[in-house]
Design a protein around this motif. Structure first.
Motif, PDB file in Angstrom:
ATOM      1  N   PHE A 122      -0.389  -3.076  -1.704  1.00  0.00           N
ATOM      2  CA  PHE A 122       0.809  -3.499  -2.418  1.00  0.00           C
ATOM      3  C   PHE A 122       0.661  -3.054  -3.863  1.00  0.00           C
ATOM      4  O   PHE A 122      -0.451  -2.836  -4.342  1.00  0.00           O
ATOM      5  CB  PHE A 122       0.959  -5.026  -2.375  1.00  0.00           C
ATOM      6  N   TYR A 153       4.445  -6.724   8.346  1.00  0.00           N
ATOM      7  CA  TYR A 153       3.533  -5.914   7.555  1.00  0.00           C
ATOM      8  C   TYR A 153       3.989  -5.734   6.112  1.00  0.00           C
ATOM      9  O   TYR A 153       3.166  -5.523   5.232  1.00  0.00           O
ATOM     10  CB  TYR A 153       3.327  -4.546   8.202  1.00  0.00           C
ATOM     11  N   PHE A 154       5.295  -5.814   5.859  1.00  0.00           N
ATOM     12  CA  PHE A 154       5.823  -5.546   4.529  1.00  0.00           C
ATOM     13  C   PHE A 154       5.850  -6.794   3.643  1.00  0.00           C
ATOM     14  O   PHE A 154       6.180  -6.708   2.463  1.00  0.00           O
ATOM     15  CB  PHE A 154       7.250  -4.993   4.650  1.00  0.00           C
ATOM     16  N   ARG A 155       5.526  -7.945   4.226  1.00  0.00           N
ATOM     17  CA  ARG A 155       5.647  -9.203   3.496  1.00  0.00           C
ATOM     18  C   ARG A 155       4.298  -9.623   2.934  1.00  0.00           C
ATOM     19  O   ARG A 155       3.323  -9.797   3.669  1.00  0.00           O
ATOM     20  CB  ARG A 155       6.197 -10.274   4.425  1.00  0.00           C
ATOM     21  N   ALA A 156       4.232  -9.850   1.636  1.00  0.00           N
ATOM     22  CA  ALA A 156       2.971 -10.219   0.990  1.00  0.00           C
ATOM     23  C   ALA A 156       2.412 -11.525   1.544  1.00  0.00           C
ATOM     24  O   ALA A 156       1.187 -11.696   1.624  1.00  0.00           O
ATOM     25  CB  ALA A 156       3.162 -10.320  -0.518  1.00  0.00           C
ATOM     26  N   TYR A 192      -0.415 -11.857   4.343  1.00  0.00           N
ATOM     27  CA  TYR A 192      -1.816 -11.530   4.094  1.00  0.00           C
ATOM     28  C   TYR A 192      -2.518 -12.673   3.385  1.00  0.00           C
ATOM     29  O   TYR A 192      -2.039 -13.158   2.359  1.00  0.00           O
ATOM     30  CB  TYR A 192      -1.914 -10.251   3.266  1.00  0.00           C
ATOM     31  N   VAL A 242       0.381   0.282   5.072  1.00  0.00           N
ATOM     32  CA  VAL A 242      -0.452  -0.605   5.885  1.00  0.00           C
ATOM     33  C   VAL A 242      -1.055   0.172   7.047  1.00  0.00           C
ATOM     34  O   VAL A 242      -0.447   1.104   7.581  1.00  0.00           O
ATOM     35  CB  VAL A 242       0.357  -1.808   6.416  1.00  0.00           C
ATOM     36  N   ASN A 253       5.047  -5.410  -4.217  1.00  0.00           N
ATOM     37  CA  ASN A 253       5.824  -4.685  -3.221  1.00  0.00           C
ATOM     38  C   ASN A 253       4.915  -3.912  -2.286  1.00  0.00           C
ATOM     39  O   ASN A 253       3.922  -3.308  -2.709  1.00  0.00           O
ATOM     40  CB  ASN A 253       6.802  -3.724  -3.887  1.00  0.00           C
ATOM     41  N   PHE A 254       5.284  -3.906  -1.032  1.00  0.00           N
ATOM     42  CA  PHE A 254       4.544  -3.199   0.001  1.00  0.00           C
ATOM     43  C   PHE A 254       4.541  -1.702  -0.277  1.00  0.00           C
ATOM     44  O   PHE A 254       5.563  -1.132  -0.688  1.00  0.00           O
ATOM     45  CB  PHE A 254       5.196  -3.476   1.353  1.00  0.00           C
ATOM     46  N   ALA A 310      -3.467  -3.649   4.054  1.00  0.00           N
ATOM     47  CA  ALA A 310      -2.296  -3.075   3.395  1.00  0.00           C
ATOM     48  C   ALA A 310      -2.557  -2.869   1.909  1.00  0.00           C
ATOM     49  O   ALA A 310      -3.482  -3.453   1.328  1.00  0.00           O
ATOM     50  CB  ALA A 310      -1.095  -3.999   3.570  1.00  0.00           C
TER      51      ALA A 310
END
Length: 126
Positions: free
Chosen positions: A38, A107-110, A113, A51, A47-48, A36
């Motif tokens: 960010f 997928y949008f959450r830091a 990863y 991805v 922020n995303f 992804a």
């Protein structure tokens, strides 16, 4: 262990384009990871942006139609092609990766990863 190295950041005028690269190295290739992008501005959270998760691709709403995430599995590199750049796209762009099919993955959450690059600065002037 996985290492991520971003490149391609620069200063451009609004309406311009950039292509960011994320070189993935380690025991396996980029194809074994959800990768992804960010971005972060001073004083704000990361922020995303986009991805690539196996065959799925997701984007931040504000970049849909302008940004494209893709990969070259031979080069183990993930790209973020950014077109029609706007001043609000300014920030440090980070590449992030996690093994495919990780549990509790969003997928949008830091925090999903575990591997991060050092970041590359993108500045878009009006």
């Amino acid at each position: 262990q996985v290492q991520l190295v971003e490149s391609g950041g620069a200063s451009v005028q609004a309406g311009g384009s950039l292509r960011l690269s994320c070189a993935v190295s380690g025991r396996t290739g980029a194809y074994d990871y959800a990768v992804a992008w960010f971005r972060q501005t001073p004083g704000k959270e990361r922020n995303f942006v986009a991805v690539q998760n196996w065959n799925d691709r997701y984007y931040l709403e504000s970049v849909k139609g302008r940004f494209t995430i893709s990969s070259d599995n031979v080069k183990n590199t993930v790209y973020l092609q950014m077109n029609s750049l706007k001043p609000e796209d300014t920030g440090v762009y980070y590449c992030a990766a996690t093994p495919l099919f990780s549990s509790n993955y969003a997928y949008f959450r830091a925090t999903s990863y575990g591997y991060w690059g050092q970041g590359t600065q993108v500045t878009v002037s009006s």
